[in-house]
Write a protein that holds these residues in place. Structure first.
Motif, mmCIF file in Angstrom:
data_model
loop_
_atom_site.group_PDB
_atom_site.id
_atom_site.type_symbol
_atom_site.label_atom_id
_atom_site.label_comp_id
_atom_site.label_asym_id
_atom_site.label_seq_id
_atom_site.Cartn_x
_atom_site.Cartn_y
_atom_site.Cartn_z
ATOM 1 N N TYR A 293 0.827 -1.207 0.000
ATOM 2 C CA TYR A 293 0.000 0.000 0.000
ATOM 3 C C TYR A 293 0.866 1.263 0.000
ATOM 4 O O TYR A 293 0.677 2.164 -0.809
ATOM 5 C CB TYR A 293 -0.952 0.001 1.205
ATOM 6 N N TRP A 294 1.845 1.289 0.906
ATOM 7 C CA TRP A 294 2.652 2.513 1.028
ATOM 8 C C TRP A 294 3.558 2.715 -0.175
ATOM 9 O O TRP A 294 3.819 3.841 -0.591
ATOM 10 C CB TRP A 294 3.458 2.502 2.332
ATOM 11 N N LEU B 267 8.778 7.882 6.584
ATOM 12 C CA LEU B 267 8.999 9.048 5.715
ATOM 13 C C LEU B 267 7.898 9.151 4.664
ATOM 14 O O LEU B 267 7.401 10.247 4.379
ATOM 15 C CB LEU B 267 10.370 8.946 5.034
ATOM 16 N N ILE B 268 7.520 8.014 4.111
ATOM 17 C CA ILE B 268 6.438 8.033 3.119
ATOM 18 C C ILE B 268 5.144 8.538 3.765
ATOM 19 O O ILE B 268 4.428 9.359 3.191
ATOM 20 C CB ILE B 268 6.217 6.631 2.503
ATOM 21 N N TYR C 110 3.178 11.874 2.669
ATOM 22 C CA TYR C 110 1.757 11.733 2.318
ATOM 23 C C TYR C 110 0.889 12.815 2.984
ATOM 24 O O TYR C 110 -0.190 13.143 2.506
ATOM 25 C CB TYR C 110 1.329 10.329 2.750
ATOM 26 N N GLN C 111 1.376 13.375 4.097
ATOM 27 C CA GLN C 111 0.591 14.376 4.833
ATOM 28 C C GLN C 111 0.560 15.743 4.157
ATOM 29 O O GLN C 111 -0.254 16.604 4.497
ATOM 30 C CB GLN C 111 1.186 14.620 6.243
ATOM 31 N N TYR C 112 1.491 15.995 3.243
ATOM 32 C CA TYR C 112 1.713 17.365 2.791
ATOM 33 C C TYR C 112 0.467 18.097 2.271
ATOM 34 O O TYR C 112 0.198 19.224 2.715
ATOM 35 C CB TYR C 112 2.853 17.390 1.758
ATOM 36 N N PRO C 113 -0.296 17.498 1.359
ATOM 37 C CA PRO C 113 -1.473 18.236 0.881
ATOM 38 C C PRO C 113 -2.424 18.609 2.020
ATOM 39 O O PRO C 113 -3.014 19.694 2.010
ATOM 40 C CB PRO C 113 -2.134 17.250 -0.094
ATOM 41 N N GLY C 114 -2.538 17.722 3.005
ATOM 42 C CA GLY C 114 -3.393 18.012 4.154
ATOM 43 C C GLY C 114 -2.877 19.187 4.965
ATOM 44 O O GLY C 114 -3.650 19.984 5.499
#
Length: 593
Positions: free
Chosen positions: A92-93, A512-513, A517-521
């Motif tokens: 998934y990641w 780290l992934i 992944y959080q950035y847009p949020g």
RNA sequence: GGCCUCGUAGCUCAGUGGAUAGAGCAUCUGCCUUCUAAGCAGAGGGUCGCAGGUUCGAAUCUUGCCGAGGUCACCA
């Protein structure tokens, strides 16, 4: 984000089925799993124990098993007290990373169609910019970038407070003691040149006050009756009457100031799509007040002054136009707001102004709403705390004002001497050193201010220079530069393209992934809250996490080709976000440092 | 006095209902023949201003008090 949404959906379904209930999503509480536990997301179990009528551990295990049955991306779970820590599969990641890797402009959100006009800076034209303006413009510029990244159409504008008693003070002092000198003839930057006469005015005023007090006047009387103060008031009257000589001097001195401001704006790295001059719009504001009177939104007192009654809104009565017909501070803001709507038809007007004007903006919004203006509801005051010195407020009379130009130079010097003390100093020529010192010095200054929640006041101690190490802008720049160095090394070996092959992830790689992944949020939240500090703190944590990874795991000398590609992609995305995040904050990212 | 904001480690700040409250600076201890040591790993340092309340659970919500700042101008 869709990960959390999916898990929430699954959790609702699972709980309803297990315990034969009809719960809704609001009682589902999902957090990021803290680093000391295994897992990426955590479902809080406490809200369900009443329903399950079992203890938290048993409930958590039941829900965990059921979730695994319905969601194949879940690799496993563990239960600690009332918390269900869920791990998703490496597959998934890896897929998430692949998706991000394939996404152009990762972090930029879909267009909302919403138009935002953001006003910031708002200088008076009688003196140069100081530390307070620095916070204002950094915040405004960064907020504008973040709102744009969140999908809004953003227009940055400035308001120039170019009329009134303040500029007249500089003008009077210049007429007395200027002797026809100019910024060009003296070599002094225009805004500082005019500011010097503002200081000159204060000196003369003080001396004349002393004389009046010695002659028996009270301090209050003396304050309003010095010859130079009366001259400034006379100057203002002439200005309003359109006196040609006064207007000529006013135009000349303002043009000097604008030239100086332009240099400062460029140095600090901000810009405006349009600048509004108070002098051009205050008359329209007066018309709006008259219109409100005709409509019955405002009322006139016996002396002829016009007021608005805001008592039903929890505020007081407020005067909008004096009895003699001259305008108030709020009148110009009304006129400018109207002009701005004509120019942009914006949905939201953001005003970046210090919190000492909280009341003013409440009034402005209510007044525009009472006038039925379509842009009234969209008024948003981005209120920020003042920058204080250890002794308290900056006071020009006590010479404690921290000048914006001086501050930027000092930070550049600071960065320069840091670089000179380092052995890598030899890797750069003189021009490169100068550019680098400016990038790093400004980064330290900007990050120092932007990392703090806008609404909190900032304490700035001029005696302690801003750090270049630790939780700072240069730390993030450095993390970026080191990643670029890795890619230079890889390119030397002919490696320019990377693709994911294996899917096995080390915990450090996975986390780290997850963070990437959080950035847009983060962008969404920073835009919703008008808080560049959220971006600033996020990219610091990402950089810190990467640096830790960097110390443990080599990329150029990775265990396998698959690992090298995987890590190069992770490093590349990290660098992209660091640079992008810094860019949103108005901070540059040197490729080497 | 009314209203608004803030109060978290010696200092500067994160953390807005969840686990043992986290970073940086400063102090101390390790790590550069290995992708840049503006870095990494570790140690010490806390009555989350004080007191009550709500909650299974409070730094976070609420009330009161204390402290800091702002504002309540026919200044801007």
């Amino acid at each position: 984000m869709e990960l959390i949404a999916q898990l929430k959906k699954d959790a609702v379904a699972v709980v309803n089925k297990l315990y034969n209930q009809q719960v809704d999503a609001t009682i589902i509480k999902i957090d990021k799993t803290p680093p000391e536990f295994t897992g990426e997301l955590t479902l809080v179990i406490f809200p369900f124990v009443k329903i399950s009528k079992k203890n938290p551990e048993v409930t958590a295990n039941e829900i965990g098993e059921a979730l695994m049955a319905v969601n194949s991306t879940i690799a496993g779970f563990n239960v600690v007290k009332g918390f269900l820590n869920i791990s998703f599969t490496d597959v998934y990641w890896s897929g998430v990373l692949q998706h991000i890797h394939n996404t152009k402009n990762y972090g930029i959100l879909a267009a909302t169609g919403k138009k935002v006009v953001l006003e910031y800076c708002g200088p008076n034209t009688n003196k140069p910019l100081h530390l307070g303006h620095v916070r204002n413009v950094l915040l405004g510029y960064a907020a504008a970038n973040i709102l744009a990244a969140a999908g809004h159409e953003v227009h940055k504008v400035n308001i120039l407070n170019d009329r009134g008693i303040a500029i007249c003070k500089s003008m009077v002092a210049y007429e007395r003691n200027g002797n026809g000198s100019t910024p060009a003839s003296t070599g002094i930057k225009g805004d500082h040149f005019v500011g010097n006469y503002y200081i000159e005015f204060a000196k003369i005023h003080e001396a004349e006050m002393a004389a009046l007090i010695a002659a028996g006047k009270t301090k209050e009387e003396a304050e309003k009756n010095t010859p130079i103060y009366l001259a400034a008031q006379e100057m203002l009257r002439k200005w309003e009457a359109g006196d040609a000589a006064v207007l000529d001097l006013w135009n000349t001195m303002n043009s000097w100031v604008y030239e100086g401001f332009g240099v400062t704006y460029q140095k600090i790295g901000i810009d405006f799509e349009k600048e509004y001059k108070e002098s051009e719009f205050y008359l329209h504001g007066k018309k709006m007040v008259q219109e409100g009177l005709t409509q019955g939104a405002f009322f006139k007192k016996e002396d002829g002054s016009i007021w608005v009654d805001l008592t039903s809104d929890g505020l007081d009565q407020k005067v909008l136009l004096r009895a003699d017909g001259t305008s108030m501070y709020i009148t110009q803001d009304m006129g400018v707001a109207e002009a701005r709507y004509g120019d942009f038809k914006m949905d939201t007007s953001v005003y970046v102004v210090a919190n000492e004007q909280d009341y003013h903006f409440k009034v402005l919004k209510l007044v525009l709403q009472k006038l039925g203006r379509p842009y009234g509801d969209g008024i948003y005051h981005l209120s920020y705390g003042m920058v204080d010195l250890p002794e308290g407020k900056m006071k020009s009379r006590e010479g404690t004002v921290v000048d914006a130009d001086d501050l930027m130079s000092e930070m550049t010097e600071e960065a320069k001497s840091f670089l000179a003390a380092s052995e890598k100093s030899t890797a750069f020529n003189e021009t490169e050193k100068q550019v680098l010192a400016e990038q790093i010095g400004l980064s330290a200054l900007k990050y120092f201010i932007l990392k703090v929640d806008p609404k909190k006041r900032i304490l700035f101690n001029p005696k302690e220079s801003i750090d270049l190490q630790g939780h700072t802008g240069p730390f993030i720049q450095y993390s970026y530069a080191r990643i670029q160095s890795i890619f230079r090394k890889l390119a030397e070996n002919g490696l320019n393209e990377f693709r994911l092959n294996g899917t096995d992830l080390l915990p450090a790689e996975k986390s780290l992934i997850v963070n990437i992944y959080q950035y847009p949020g983060v962008i969404q939240s920073a835009a919703d809250n008008y808080s560049p500090a959220e971006v600033a703190n996020y990219i610091y944590n990402l950089a810190k996490q990467f640096n830790s990874f960097y110390a443990e795991h080599s990329i150029t000398k990775a265990e396998s080709a698959d690992k090298q590609h995987l890590r190069a992609i992770i490093a590349g995305q990290t660098a992209y976000i660091l640079k992008h995040g810094l860019m949103l904050l108005g901070i540059q990212s040197p490729e080497r440092m």
